[in-house]
Design an enzyme around this catalytic site. Structure first.
Site, PDB file in Angstrom:
ATOM      1  N   HIS A 112      44.516  31.174  35.062  1.00  0.00           N
ATOM      2  CA  HIS A 112      43.678  31.852  34.071  1.00  0.00           C
ATOM      3  C   HIS A 112      42.962  30.836  33.177  1.00  0.00           C
ATOM      4  O   HIS A 112      41.806  31.054  32.786  1.00  0.00           O
ATOM      5  CB  HIS A 112      44.521  32.807  33.221  1.00  0.00           C
ATOM      6  CG  HIS A 112      44.722  34.151  33.848  1.00  0.00           C
ATOM      7  ND1 HIS A 112      45.663  34.381  34.826  1.00  0.00           N
ATOM      8  CD2 HIS A 112      44.082  35.339  33.660  1.00  0.00           C
ATOM      9  CE1 HIS A 112      45.606  35.650  35.196  1.00  0.00           C
ATOM     10  NE2 HIS A 112      44.652  36.250  34.513  1.00  0.00           N
ATOM     11  N   ASP A 114      39.213  41.386  36.341  1.00  0.00           N
ATOM     12  CA  ASP A 114      40.524  40.886  35.924  1.00  0.00           C
ATOM     13  C   ASP A 114      41.134  40.075  37.062  1.00  0.00           C
ATOM     14  O   ASP A 114      41.151  40.523  38.212  1.00  0.00           O
ATOM     15  CB  ASP A 114      41.446  42.055  35.561  1.00  0.00           C
ATOM     16  CG  ASP A 114      42.674  41.598  34.790  1.00  0.00           C
ATOM     17  OD1 ASP A 114      42.526  41.244  33.605  1.00  0.00           O
ATOM     18  OD2 ASP A 114      43.774  41.585  35.365  1.00  0.00           O
TER      19      ASP A 114
END
Length: 327
Positions: A109, A235
């Site tokens: 991430h 996402d």
């Protein structure tokens, strides 16, 4: 209050025959003997029902954790067995054998939010990131190739191909934080009824349980981008589903979404972006301006294939009903 004032008040109570005062000359202290129960304020009334404060700041993660906790405490089983083969991890260096766990998720991430999609990162950049997060440098080439595939894979949605590397810097926002007010107390029973009636994924998922909640629902959206005048939410998922790309097809991904209750997540995200777009776009229309939600299961991404990608545009009726619940 000094001693004299205290003595005056005690004498008044004595005259009302509530207490008796004796002079203890040895210790030079007042000795008070209680004769009857005395309430200087009205006797309290006790409620049989416990009142709980439902106002708080919550999130998808917290609601999901409450669900697991409540189910565990009630000794109920909520997840079905989806008969997916449990594959062992490949020992060869690949995206499928890259370490799993929270630390790996944080690393990936961080990389994704640090990218300028149109600029390719060097091998040295990946080596530095691996060092920063205490991963072996042996993964640098694998990681570099993996990220290249992620940002260049064509994402097929409604006969159009979206590619992250073609996004202009001004057309996307990374790590967008949102705060969604919950004015009415939200109850899991009512929430379940709505999502199972209006969402095809939630329909096949077990009921979710959480404590009544009001206040603020917050979260972080990995990526919001504009493509051909529509806003999309993306996402990143680093979940390990199996030893090769065959474990990242629609069937396996939908099972993982149900298992991890990611349907609840994209419903919350959809409400948040819907409310946001209503405030910034004149004559806003859900179907015209909102493109939908993308989940990229990154370990299944392979260039030129739509593998590892889940897409959904929640029904507008679902969004309407959920907004009514919390407004």
């Amino acid at each position: 209050m000094n001693y004299e004032h205290l003595l005056i008040k005690l004498n008044k109570l004595k005259k009302r025959n509530i207490i008796e005062i004796k002079n203890n000359t040895i210790n030079n202290k007042l000795v008070i003997e209680k004769k009857i129960d005395c309430y200087l304020i009205p006797k309290p009334k006790f409620l049989n029902k416990k009142i709980e404060n439902t106002e708080k700041i919550t999130s998808f993660t917290q609601l999901n954790q409450e669900n697991k906790s409540l189910i565990h405490n009630n000794n109920e089983i909520i997840l079905e067995s989806f008969s997916i083969e449990q594959a062992s991890k490949n020992k060869n260096l690949s995206i499928h054998s890259f370490p799993t766990g929270k630390k790996s998720g944080i690393l990936i991430h961080y990389i994704m939010k640090s990218l300028n999609f149109s600029n390719k990162k060097t091998l040295n950049w990946f080596i530095e990131i691996l060092d920063k997060y205490s991963f072996s440098q042996k993964w640098s080439s694998i990681l570099m190739s993996w990220i290249y595939d992620i940002i260049n894979v064509p994402i097929n949605i409604n006969n159009q191909k979206i590619t992250l590397s073609k996004l202009k810097k001004e057309s996307y926002i990374q790590e967008l934080e949102f705060f969604l007010p919950i004015k009415n107390t939200l109850y899991s029973e009512k929430f379940n009824k709505v999502i199972q009636n209006f969402d095809s994924i939630s329909l096949f998922a077990p009921k979710i349980f959480f404590n009544p909640v009001s206040g603020v629902l917050k979260g972080f959206i990995d990526l919001i981008f504009i493509w051909k005048n529509k806003y999309y939410i993306l996402d990143y998922k680093t979940n390990w589903l199996g030893k090769n790309n065959n474990f990242y097809t629609d069937e396996y991904i939908k099972n993982e979404i149900i298992k991890k209750r990611y349907d609840l997540q994209y419903q919350i995200y959809s409400i948040a972006i819907h409310q946001y777009l209503k405030n910034i776009i004149k004559n806003y229309n859900y179907k015209t301006h909102f493109g939908g939600i993308l989940y990229m299961f990154l370990r299944g991404i392979k260039n030129k294939k739509n593998n590892g990608i889940f897409y959904i545009l929640p029904d507008y009726s679902l969004i309407e009903k959920l907004i009514i619940l919390i407004s």
